[in-house]
Motif scaffolding. Structure first.
Motif, PDB file in Angstrom:
ATOM      1  N   THR A   1       0.810  -1.218   0.000  1.00  0.00           N
ATOM      2  CA  THR A   1       0.000   0.000   0.000  1.00  0.00           C
ATOM      3  C   THR A   1       0.840   1.263   0.000  1.00  0.00           C
ATOM      4  N   GLN A   2       2.155   1.112   0.214  1.00  0.00           N
ATOM      5  CA  GLN A   2       3.069   2.247   0.315  1.00  0.00           C
ATOM      6  C   GLN A   2       2.657   3.207   1.431  1.00  0.00           C
ATOM      7  N   LEU A   3       2.212   2.629   2.552  1.00  0.00           N
ATOM      8  CA  LEU A   3       1.821   3.419   3.705  1.00  0.00           C
ATOM      9  C   LEU A   3       2.692   3.051   4.901  1.00  0.00           C
ATOM     10  N   VAL A   4       2.911   4.025   5.763  1.00  0.00           N
ATOM     11  CA  VAL A   4       3.631   3.825   7.022  1.00  0.00           C
ATOM     12  C   VAL A   4       2.687   4.175   8.163  1.00  0.00           C
ATOM     13  N   THR A   5       2.445   3.218   9.048  1.00  0.00           N
ATOM     14  CA  THR A   5       1.591   3.455  10.214  1.00  0.00           C
ATOM     15  C   THR A   5       2.435   3.368  11.473  1.00  0.00           C
ATOM     16  N   GLN A   6       1.960   3.977  12.543  1.00  0.00           N
ATOM     17  CA  GLN A   6       2.761   4.035  13.763  1.00  0.00           C
ATOM     18  C   GLN A   6       1.976   3.500  14.956  1.00  0.00           C
ATOM     19  N   ALA A   7       2.701   3.014  15.952  1.00  0.00           N
ATOM     20  CA  ALA A   7       2.092   2.534  17.188  1.00  0.00           C
ATOM     21  C   ALA A   7       3.088   2.725  18.322  1.00  0.00           C
ATOM     22  N   ILE A   8       2.576   2.992  19.518  1.00  0.00           N
ATOM     23  CA  ILE A   8       3.403   3.125  20.716  1.00  0.00           C
ATOM     24  C   ILE A   8       3.117   1.920  21.597  1.00  0.00           C
ATOM     25  N   ILE A   9       4.140   1.121  21.874  1.00  0.00           N
ATOM     26  CA  ILE A   9       3.968  -0.137  22.607  1.00  0.00           C
ATOM     27  C   ILE A   9       4.234   0.089  24.088  1.00  0.00           C
ATOM     28  N   THR A  10       3.220  -0.127  24.893  1.00  0.00           N
ATOM     29  CA  THR A  10       3.352   0.059  26.344  1.00  0.00           C
ATOM     30  C   THR A  10       2.984  -1.184  27.129  1.00  0.00           C
ATOM     31  N   ASN A  11       2.328  -2.150  26.496  1.00  0.00           N
ATOM     32  CA  ASN A  11       1.761  -3.269  27.258  1.00  0.00           C
ATOM     33  C   ASN A  11       2.810  -4.252  27.766  1.00  0.00           C
ATOM     34  N   VAL A  12       4.050  -4.215  27.239  1.00  0.00           N
ATOM     35  CA  VAL A  12       5.066  -5.165  27.685  1.00  0.00           C
ATOM     36  C   VAL A  12       6.083  -4.535  28.640  1.00  0.00           C
ATOM     37  N   ASP A  13       5.911  -3.245  28.967  1.00  0.00           N
ATOM     38  CA  ASP A  13       6.832  -2.558  29.892  1.00  0.00           C
ATOM     39  C   ASP A  13       8.290  -2.754  29.479  1.00  0.00           C
ATOM     40  N   HIS A  14       8.554  -2.522  28.211  1.00  0.00           N
ATOM     41  CA  HIS A  14       9.880  -2.832  27.673  1.00  0.00           C
ATOM     42  C   HIS A  14      10.307  -1.742  26.701  1.00  0.00           C
ATOM     43  N   ASP A  15      11.377  -1.031  27.031  1.00  0.00           N
ATOM     44  CA  ASP A  15      12.046  -0.150  26.074  1.00  0.00           C
ATOM     45  C   ASP A  15      13.048  -1.031  25.335  1.00  0.00           C
ATOM     46  N   MET A  16      12.730  -1.358  24.089  1.00  0.00           N
ATOM     47  CA  MET A  16      13.474  -2.381  23.361  1.00  0.00           C
ATOM     48  C   MET A  16      14.702  -1.859  22.636  1.00  0.00           C
ATOM     49  N   PHE A  17      15.100  -0.632  22.856  1.00  0.00           N
ATOM     50  CA  PHE A  17      16.316  -0.142  22.235  1.00  0.00           C
ATOM     51  C   PHE A  17      17.530  -0.913  22.748  1.00  0.00           C
ATOM     52  N   CYS A  18      18.474  -1.198  21.848  1.00  0.00           N
ATOM     53  CA  CYS A  18      19.729  -1.880  22.204  1.00  0.00           C
ATOM     54  C   CYS A  18      19.514  -3.345  22.542  1.00  0.00           C
ATOM     55  N   GLU A  19      18.434  -3.909  22.070  1.00  0.00           N
ATOM     56  CA  GLU A  19      18.048  -5.267  22.427  1.00  0.00           C
ATOM     57  C   GLU A  19      18.828  -6.321  21.647  1.00  0.00           C
ATOM     58  N   GLY A  20      18.814  -7.567  22.175  1.00  0.00           N
ATOM     59  CA  GLY A  20      19.132  -8.717  21.354  1.00  0.00           C
ATOM     60  C   GLY A  20      17.921  -8.997  20.488  1.00  0.00           C
ATOM     61  N   LEU A  21      18.143  -9.458  19.250  1.00  0.00           N
ATOM     62  CA  LEU A  21      17.021  -9.529  18.309  1.00  0.00           C
ATOM     63  C   LEU A  21      17.172 -10.700  17.366  1.00  0.00           C
ATOM     64  N   SER A  22      16.094 -11.467  17.211  1.00  0.00           N
ATOM     65  CA  SER A  22      16.077 -12.547  16.229  1.00  0.00           C
ATOM     66  C   SER A  22      14.643 -13.006  16.015  1.00  0.00           C
ATOM     67  N   LEU A  23      14.450 -13.792  14.956  1.00  0.00           N
ATOM     68  CA  LEU A  23      13.156 -14.391  14.663  1.00  0.00           C
ATOM     69  C   LEU A  23      13.181 -15.849  15.089  1.00  0.00           C
ATOM     70  N   ASP A  24      12.161 -16.280  15.844  1.00  0.00           N
ATOM     71  CA  ASP A  24      12.146 -17.675  16.267  1.00  0.00           C
ATOM     72  C   ASP A  24      11.560 -18.564  15.171  1.00  0.00           C
ATOM     73  N   PHE A  25      11.420 -19.862  15.462  1.00  0.00           N
ATOM     74  CA  PHE A  25      11.006 -20.821  14.428  1.00  0.00           C
ATOM     75  C   PHE A  25       9.572 -20.611  13.975  1.00  0.00           C
ATOM     76  N   ASN A  26       8.777 -19.872  14.742  1.00  0.00           N
ATOM     77  CA  ASN A  26       7.407 -19.561  14.341  1.00  0.00           C
ATOM     78  C   ASN A  26       7.303 -18.190  13.665  1.00  0.00           C
ATOM     79  N   GLY A  27       8.434 -17.527  13.470  1.00  0.00           N
ATOM     80  CA  GLY A  27       8.416 -16.228  12.834  1.00  0.00           C
ATOM     81  C   GLY A  27       8.103 -15.086  13.773  1.00  0.00           C
ATOM     82  N   ARG A  28       8.047 -15.356  15.081  1.00  0.00           N
ATOM     83  CA  ARG A  28       7.860 -14.265  16.033  1.00  0.00           C
ATOM     84  C   ARG A  28       9.153 -13.470  16.170  1.00  0.00           C
TER      85      ARG A  28
END
Length: 695
Positions: free
Chosen positions: A274-301
């Protein structure tokens, strides 16, 4: 002229940086950057992420940026509507007065979105960027959010050079794109940034000549074809397997990080369809994810661990479009690498940026049981660099590759290489140095041929910062663990790079893009604008089409589902001059004919299964005969680290017309469990990918 070029290079990074406060032109701006700067000032420190605050370049004033623009004298503007009753005419957007503004009509008739403004500059120029200044009267209504920017040489044929979403604040927005010769500039407003109503407004729209030359022919060099504006600095980015979208995020503000661990992460989603950019602010996990370890698991999460909130773990399920809080790490961390193992677990090690310094030994996450287990046999000490800042930097950003039998290979950034065993209580085996290479912090390592166990390593610097990078390149070939790998020194890149990114492509070539000669966080000095393409057939690098936006510290690059590459980000330093709220998309050379026209692409009409086990078979049917095939694992990346991406060349086991059958490698260390993109190539031109889950 030199002053003008310097300003253009500087303000091209100021998508949302607050200018100097003394400038009345920006009075009334209530920006996230402003609040962030206050937090930095009250921390009682003279450094920001280990960098002297005084050395981080500040944004120039709005008036200074506007002064560098093409003169608006003689320009005309056509808008779809204007609120004549209040004098908010379209001409106010090009009158050089930041106190006046154009506003779409709301009385006596409320004209709905979308709105547009088309400027005729009367003469053509080689254009490289535009700035948009929202209204400066202290009111927010009409700030443009989702938008399309188009250029035209004749007012008839328009080319889209940028799309995206601008952040909802009063600061100056800059969109930089590949240089384009144009007389007409059109901005289409698709949404109001704060969704306050169906209107648009603009205090000033300015246009700037390109600092460099016109874009070269795409033959053999590819082309940077589109800029995607984000409402944040994209420091982390990942594939959403179920939607075909790209998820990006910054930190607890769109433009900075630091301070006490937060409970918020700003995210944005780019939808190529669609060539659109949408935004969201994530608060439900109480996690500032900057500088995180990052990967995709076997289920694509998407699994994000630690970072600014140093013990938290969060997962994002793209099918549910939802973040979930998971079990905490046993060892708080930030700046760690994290890799999926052959048995579907996630291995992480290192990361003294947060959670205390030192002792960041390996631990293992079981996504099924949602548990973390410390691995006593996986010490971090053997993989430390000799960084001038000590362990705070020495255990950062490991180059990790899940491999056979639960082993993980660590190929850098230290010159020392190790095998880590992730089963039972763990294990570690040192396997020598990476030839004569130096420690290569913030360099890259890419598994471009997983069947052969081949990894390309490029660049990096001996120390994390204030250190000269190298152009070094090596091929590491790993075999049965814990055997010692072979390391081949190959011809260097043309350019030394730290903080660059690398992406493996469907044909097995690897794009190396961005970076700088001298590794200095939050600086765009010594930037490398010319990417290089590695050819595994010759082990050589070719220079390709230059980027127009610096990509250094906190930049990202990722392969898109259609075989193009997105390269974005850089900065995240509050009111600095080096924040880059955007991503540029590159068409590789394989998408063009020898005449420079877009090539006809093969099409995968169908794939026989949605998922297949290691050693299982699947078939694809194409619209034309194809001569090469591959699969590339979907990935996630932050801080130059992408442990997910790897490529497998596929050879058909049988062919019936244009239906081809393949066997997935039996070893789950080669074909890691997870979601993959499958490609068919005809005459070197790849299809758009189709998806396959390896279980």
């Amino acid at each position: 002229m030199l002053r003008l070029l310097a300003l253009v290079l500087t303000f091209s990074s100021l998508s949302h940086a607050k200018p100097i406060s003394a400038e009345a032109a920006n009075a009334g701006a209530a920006s996230n950057s402003a609040s962030t700067q206050g937090q930095l000032a009250t921390e009682g420190t003279t450094t920001y992420d280990g960098v002297e605050l005084a050395s981080i370049p500040a944004a120039p004033a709005v008036s200074e940026v506007i002064a560098a623009a093409i003169s608006q004298a003689g320009w005309t503007i056509v808008v779809d509507s204007q609120n004549t009753a209040t004098g908010n005419l379209g001409t106010n957007a090009i009158d050089g007065n930041t106190s006046t503004f154009w506003h779409s009509e709301y009385q006596p008739v409320l004209v709905p979105l979308p709105h547009n403004a088309t400027i005729d500059m009367k003469t053509a120029s080689l254009v490289g960027s535009i700035t948009y200044l929202p209204r400066q009267d202290g009111q927010a209504n009409g700030r443009i959010g989702e938008h399309i920017i188009q250029l035209s040489p004749d007012g008839v044929t328009y080319t889209t050079v940028a799309i995206g979403t601008w952040i909802d604040d009063a600061t100056l927005k800059t969109t930089t794109f590949t240089p384009f010769t144009a007389r007409y500039v059109r901005i289409q407003a698709l949404s109001e940034a704060g969704n306050r109503g169906p209107w648009s407004s603009a205090a000033e729209i300015n246009v700037y000549t390109a600092a460099g030359a016109a874009a070269p022919s795409p033959v053999g060099k590819g082309a940077w074809v589109l800029t995607v504006d984000f409402p944040l600095v994209p420091v982390s980015i990942a594939h959403e397997w179920s939607t075909g979208q790209i998820l990006a995020w910054s930190s607890y503000t769109p433009s900075s990080f630091g301070g006490s661990p937060g409970t918020t992460t700003y995210t944005a989603t780019y939808n190529p369809a669609t060539q659109l950019v949408t935004q969201a602010i994530i608060t439900n996990v109480d996690h500032d994810m900057f500088c995180e370890g990052l990967s995709l698991d076997f289920n694509g999460r998407i699994i994000a661990t630690g970072g600014n909130t140093d013990a938290a773990t969060s997962s994002y399920d793209p099918t549910a479009n939802d973040w979930t809080a998971e079990a905490n790490l046993n060892i708080p961390r930030g700046y760690q690498a994290q890799a999926t193992t052959s048995n579907g677990n996630l291995f992480t090690i290192g990361a003294s940026w947060s959670g205390g310094q030192g002792g960041k030994n390996g631990e293992l996450y079981n996504p099924t049981a949602n548990t973390w287990t410390e691995l006593a046999g996986c010490p971090v000490a053997p993989m430390l660099t000799a960084d001038a800042q000590g362990v705070y930097r020495a255990d950062n950003h490991g180059w990790l590759f899940g491999w056979s039998s639960g082993y993980v290979f660590q190929g850098g950034p230290s010159k020392a290489m190790n095998w880590y065993l992730s089963t039972e209580t763990g294990g570690q085996t040192g396997v020598g140095n990476r030839a004569s290479d130096t420690d290569s912090m913030c360099g890259n390592a890419v598994m471009f041929d997983a069947v052969a166990g081949k990894i390309l390593t490029v660049g990096g610097s001996p120390d994390y910062q204030d250190s000269n990078s190298t152009a070094n390149a090596h091929i590491i070939t790993i075999g049965t663990p814990p055997a010692t790998p072979t390391v081949q020194t190959i011809g260097s890149m043309a350019y030394a790079r730290a903080f660059a990114n690398s992406v493996v492509l469907p044909d097995g070539t690897v794009l190396v893009v961005g970076g700088q000669i001298s590794a200095v966080p939050f600086s765009d000095a010594t930037s490398q604008y010319t990417p290089e393409l590695f050819n595994p057939a010759t082990n050589t690098f070719t220079q390709v089409a230059p980027i127009s936006i610096p990509r250094n510290y906190h930049s990202v690059a990722i392969l898109l589902f259609d075989g193009t590459v997105g390269n974005g980000g850089g900065g995240l330093c509050g009111t600095c001059a080096t924040n880059h709220f955007d991503m540029q998309i590159w068409n590789p050379p394989y998408l063009y004919t020898t005449s420079g026209a877009l090539a006809t692409r093969p099409i995968i009409n169908s794939i026989s299964v949605a998922s297949v086990a290691n050693g299982g078979t699947f078939s694809i049917t194409t619209n034309v005969a194809c001569t090469a095939f591959s699969m590339i694992r979907m990935s996630s990346t932050t801080h130059t680290v992408n442990t997910d991406q790897r490529r497998i060349a596929l050879t058909p086991t049988s062919t019936a017309g244009t239906t081809y059958t393949f066997t997935v490698p039996t070893d789950p260390g080669v074909a890691l469990p997870g979601h993959w993109m499958v490609w068919a190539l005809a005459g070197g031109v790849p299809s758009v990918s189709m998806q396959l889950q390896v279980t």
